[in-house]
Design a protein around this motif. Structure first.
Motif, PDB file in Angstrom:
ATOM      1  N   GLN A 315       0.428  -4.371  -3.376  1.00  0.00           N
ATOM      2  CA  GLN A 315       0.255  -3.766  -2.480  1.00  0.00           C
ATOM      3  C   GLN A 315      -1.089  -3.942  -1.591  1.00  0.00           C
ATOM      4  O   GLN A 315      -1.351  -4.304  -0.531  1.00  0.00           O
ATOM      5  CB  GLN A 315       0.287  -2.114  -2.414  1.00  0.00           C
ATOM      6  CG  GLN A 315       1.752  -1.835  -2.922  1.00  0.00           C
ATOM      7  CD  GLN A 315       1.933  -0.220  -2.820  1.00  0.00           C
ATOM      8  OE1 GLN A 315       1.628   0.549  -2.162  1.00  0.00           O
ATOM      9  NE2 GLN A 315       2.366   0.072  -4.379  1.00  0.00           N
ATOM     10  N   HIS A 319      -2.503  -5.896   1.888  1.00  0.00           N
ATOM     11  CA  HIS A 319      -3.553  -5.388   2.935  1.00  0.00           C
ATOM     12  C   HIS A 319      -4.885  -6.199   2.835  1.00  0.00           C
ATOM     13  O   HIS A 319      -5.089  -6.702   4.197  1.00  0.00           O
ATOM     14  CB  HIS A 319      -4.039  -3.911   2.304  1.00  0.00           C
ATOM     15  CG  HIS A 319      -4.828  -3.191   3.185  1.00  0.00           C
ATOM     16  ND1 HIS A 319      -4.439  -2.667   4.558  1.00  0.00           N
ATOM     17  CD2 HIS A 319      -6.363  -2.991   3.275  1.00  0.00           C
ATOM     18  CE1 HIS A 319      -5.589  -2.201   4.913  1.00  0.00           C
ATOM     19  NE2 HIS A 319      -6.564  -2.324   4.104  1.00  0.00           N
ATOM     20  N   SER A 355     -10.649  -4.364   4.421  1.00  0.00           N
ATOM     21  CA  SER A 355      -9.956  -4.306   3.075  1.00  0.00           C
ATOM     22  C   SER A 355      -9.986  -3.083   2.641  1.00  0.00           C
ATOM     23  O   SER A 355      -9.043  -2.089   1.952  1.00  0.00           O
ATOM     24  CB  SER A 355     -10.105  -5.486   2.144  1.00  0.00           C
ATOM     25  OG  SER A 355      -9.915  -6.707   2.727  1.00  0.00           O
ATOM     26  N   SER A 359      -5.744   1.280   3.876  1.00  0.00           N
ATOM     27  CA  SER A 359      -4.540   0.933   2.941  1.00  0.00           C
ATOM     28  C   SER A 359      -3.852   2.322   2.707  1.00  0.00           C
ATOM     29  O   SER A 359      -4.478   3.265   2.425  1.00  0.00           O
ATOM     30  CB  SER A 359      -5.183   0.185   1.700  1.00  0.00           C
ATOM     31  OG  SER A 359      -4.004  -0.023   0.882  1.00  0.00           O
TER      32      SER A 359
END
Length: 399
Positions: A315, A319, A355, A359
């Motif tokens: 995951q 992202h 980053s 998320s």
């Protein structure tokens, strides 16, 4: 002659099965696999064709004789191991040979000292070789059958075999072994009232898997990952699914910070202009320390499966890929400019900032920003991702 009833044989086999389960629960190596009744009572397959062969001798505590250097258990086991080596069934240089017995050692037994587990620091292979050779050479009567394969081995091969032997007397009898299994499962978070049920369910599943493996011609090992998956499935019936937060995992001390500063994720941050004595790196150290500390405890406590951690990383990778992909066109446009490196570093900081925020990745039911940030830095440390537009060339070793 020593005689055994059907009950003794059943207890012995159950002991082999449950010891294999305990050994599987107690290992941290996901590469290990476990087999019962193939070459030996329990076989542990490790990395690079390495094996552990375990002979398990279970005796009724009320009837057990003391273990001595001439015990039948010992010499029958040496006969089995020597025969396997003679027939090239195992490579003694890649195999660890364990004799575990519930019998207590006699005060006169020297081999339990000479061939003690390595962590005890009392091993004396030269003395063990001399004593074993002396006993084997002087064997008479029924003992001769047990020593013949050992004496028939070339001396150099015998030396390797002896060097990889370990004798452990006084191991837990079957009643105590089940208690050890229950204690190990207590780390899963199951309530005290449910632990026995959890253990019983796991042991029952383990027996059926062993039966399937024993009936199979391939004699496939039971992998650690399969065991972890089953534990997680069972635990969901007995515990709340949430992962615990440990209050003692907060900030690294000075020594821990110094070690963290040497890691690759810090170099990745420095490559985009973050100095090691500034806030960005300091925050990353804390995030990595807390995330790594929690994940290790969750894995050790069987609260978390490796595949669940990998799904979380997947995951986060998605992202990161979206944020990093957004800077790639601008990175291409920088090539050849006088300020190329400073512009690339700036783009890297943009990728990093994007980053580390925004998320929605969850690890099971846990949503913590420091966990996401920390695992992203751990992924950068593993060169799964990077921040600088040219991070692959800078940090990822060529394959």
């Amino acid at each position: 002659m020593e005689s055994f009833s059907a009950a003794d044989s059943l207890v012995g086999y159950v002991y082999q099965c449950e010891y294999a389960l305990f050994r599987a629960l107690d290992t941290d190596d996901p590469a290990e696999g476990f087999i019962v009744e193939t070459f030996d009572d329990v076989v542990v397959e490790g990395r690079d064709d390495a094996f552990e062969l375990l002979q398990l001798k279970h005796h009724d505590p009320a009837k057990a004789k003391a273990f001595t250097d001439r015990s039948v258990d010992l010499w029958k086991t040496i006969r089995i191991w020597s025969s396997l080596v003679r027939d090239d069934a195992v490579d003694p240089s890649k195999t660890s040979f364990f004799l575990l017995t519930t019998a207590q050692a006699s005060p006169s037994a020297k081999l339990v000292e000479f061939l003690a587990p390595t962590e005890r620091g009392t091993r004396d292979i030269k003395a063990a070789k001399g004593l074993l050779t002396q006993i084997a050479a002087g064997a008479t009567g029924s003992m001769k059958k047990n020593v013949e394969p050992f004496l028939a081995l070339p001396e150099a091969t015998r030396d390797v075999l002896i060097g990889n032997m370990t004798i452990v007397p006084g191991v837990a009898v079957i009643e105590s072994l089940r208690k050890k299994i229950v204690k190990r499962l207590s780390l899963t978070g199951a309530t005290t009232g449910n632990l026995e049920c959890l253990a019983q369910s796991l042991v029952g599943w383990w027996y059926w898997v062993l039966i399937e493996r024993l009936r199979s011609k391939e004699k496939l090992a039971i992998g650690k990952e399969l065991l972890q998956e089953r534990i997680t499935d069972l635990v969901s019936q007995y515990v709340v699914s949430s992962l615990p937060i440990f209050e003692d995992i907060t900030n690294p001390d000075a020594d821990q910070k110094a070690r963290l500063l040497q890691r690759l994720f810090v170099q990745q941050l420095m490559a985009i202009g973050h100095a090691p004595d500034k806030f960005a790196v300091a925050g990353a150290l804390v995030d990595v320390y807390k995330a790594d500390g929690h994940i290790k405890r969750w894995l050790e406590g069987l609260r978390l499966q490796p595949k669940e951690l990998q799904e979380f990383k997947d995951q986060l990778y998605g992202h990161w890929a979206a944020k990093f992909g957004a800077i790639e066109p601008d990175a291409e446009a920088c090539l050849g400019r006088d300020d190329e490196e400073s512009e690339l570093a700036k783009l890297g900081r943009t990728a990093l900032s994007g980053s580390l925020s925004g998320s929605q990745a969850k690890l099971k039911d846990v949503e913590l920003d420091y966990l996401r940030r920390g695992v992203l830095h751990i992924m950068a440390n593993e060169t799964m991702i990077g921040w600088h537009p040219h991070w692959i060339a800078k940090f990822k070793p060529s394959e």
